[in-house]
Design an enzyme around this catalytic site. Sequence first.
Site, PDB file in Angstrom:
ATOM      1  N   GLU A  90     -40.366 -89.252   2.068  1.00 26.89           N
ATOM      2  CA  GLU A  90     -38.961 -88.951   2.320  1.00 26.89           C
ATOM      3  C   GLU A  90     -38.540 -89.227   3.762  1.00 26.89           C
ATOM      4  O   GLU A  90     -37.347 -89.303   4.065  1.00 26.89           O
ATOM      5  CB  GLU A  90     -38.673 -87.486   1.981  1.00 26.89           C
ATOM      6  CG  GLU A  90     -38.710 -87.167   0.495  1.00 26.89           C
ATOM      7  CD  GLU A  90     -37.558 -87.801  -0.267  1.00 26.89           C
ATOM      8  OE1 GLU A  90     -36.581 -88.230   0.364  1.00 26.89           O
ATOM      9  OE2 GLU A  90     -37.650 -87.886  -1.499  1.00 26.89           O
ATOM     10  N   GLU A 121     -61.345 -84.463  -5.620  1.00 24.93           N
ATOM     11  CA  GLU A 121     -61.192 -83.457  -4.570  1.00 24.93           C
ATOM     12  C   GLU A 121     -62.537 -82.937  -4.078  1.00 24.93           C
ATOM     13  O   GLU A 121     -62.631 -82.348  -2.990  1.00 24.93           O
ATOM     14  CB  GLU A 121     -60.332 -82.297  -5.047  1.00 24.93           C
ATOM     15  CG  GLU A 121     -60.969 -81.395  -6.063  1.00 24.93           C
ATOM     16  CD  GLU A 121     -60.070 -80.204  -6.396  1.00 24.93           C
ATOM     17  OE1 GLU A 121     -60.489 -79.059  -6.111  1.00 24.93           O
ATOM     18  OE2 GLU A 121     -58.962 -80.419  -6.915  1.00 24.93           O
TER      19      GLU A 121
END
Length: 323
Positions: A90, A121
Amino acid sequence: MADDWREALALSSPTEERNPRTAEIDRLPADELVRLVLAEDRGVVAAVEAAADALAALVDHAVEALTAGRRIHYVGSGTSGRLGVLDAAELLPTYGVGEESVVAHLAGGPGAMLHAVEGAEDDDAAGYRLGGAFAAGDVVVGLAASGRTPYVGGALRAGRDRGAVTALVSTNPSAPLAAEVDVAVLLDTGPEVITGSTRMRSATAQKIALNAFSTALMVRMGRTYSNVMIEVQATNAKLRARAVRMLVQVTGQGPERCAEVLADADGEIRTALVALLAGRDVVRAREALRDTPADPARVADPGGVRSAVAALAGDGSDTASPA
């Protein structure tokens, strides 16, 4: 390894505890259920506010890094990592800042945005290999609800080895990785509405924290004037209208005039703003801005707009006073 779950089971984290206030949630009708979920979210903002000093310290480190031409790296997995990707993505349309300054690394790669990548992960070595993208003076921000994610831990270790500033954003006040970083932003959100579902309160807190961090960073880097965006990439009709509206709001001049000056400035809001405030053409405005580039060290005017307007005011013509 097959018994890796044993270590994770031993982890002490409020986000993994059962929430006594929601134990009967599956017995509720929709209206009561929704109200209960929303009531549980009320404490999230307070949890982030309690970490304001740590967030401010992280902003200062990040300003120093970007000023020196270094980068900010978000590193995470699952929901936490996706929030890092979202925040970084963004910044380009909002502030004109791309991966040359802020980049996100998600365990499992881009495909993990939509689908879980098994074991990603838990891959400490993969996190450490990210160190090839780090440099001394960078800032590496680990995002991990549990505060123990091996992928994040590997990346933070690589950051330290390469002379980067390291930080952790976690919703576990007892995060194991917190002791190994320069700045620990620990958000005590407590147990989730649905046990262990850290996409809920935990994710909301991390999103708020990242919003505060990146917004403060962009303001300090001079990407705004007052509280308006001056580096918006106006790539569609909505954003072009927003750019004109912001110029009208700041300068008090009519939309037709603001649109005309913005077009003359090739869509550069910063240049159009100086031209409108100073009552000069865009050529003069652009020249003035070259002499007052964005600089976080410039007190009360990191974007340089006020300084450029003040410089143009000295040539004897009428000018508007910058806010």
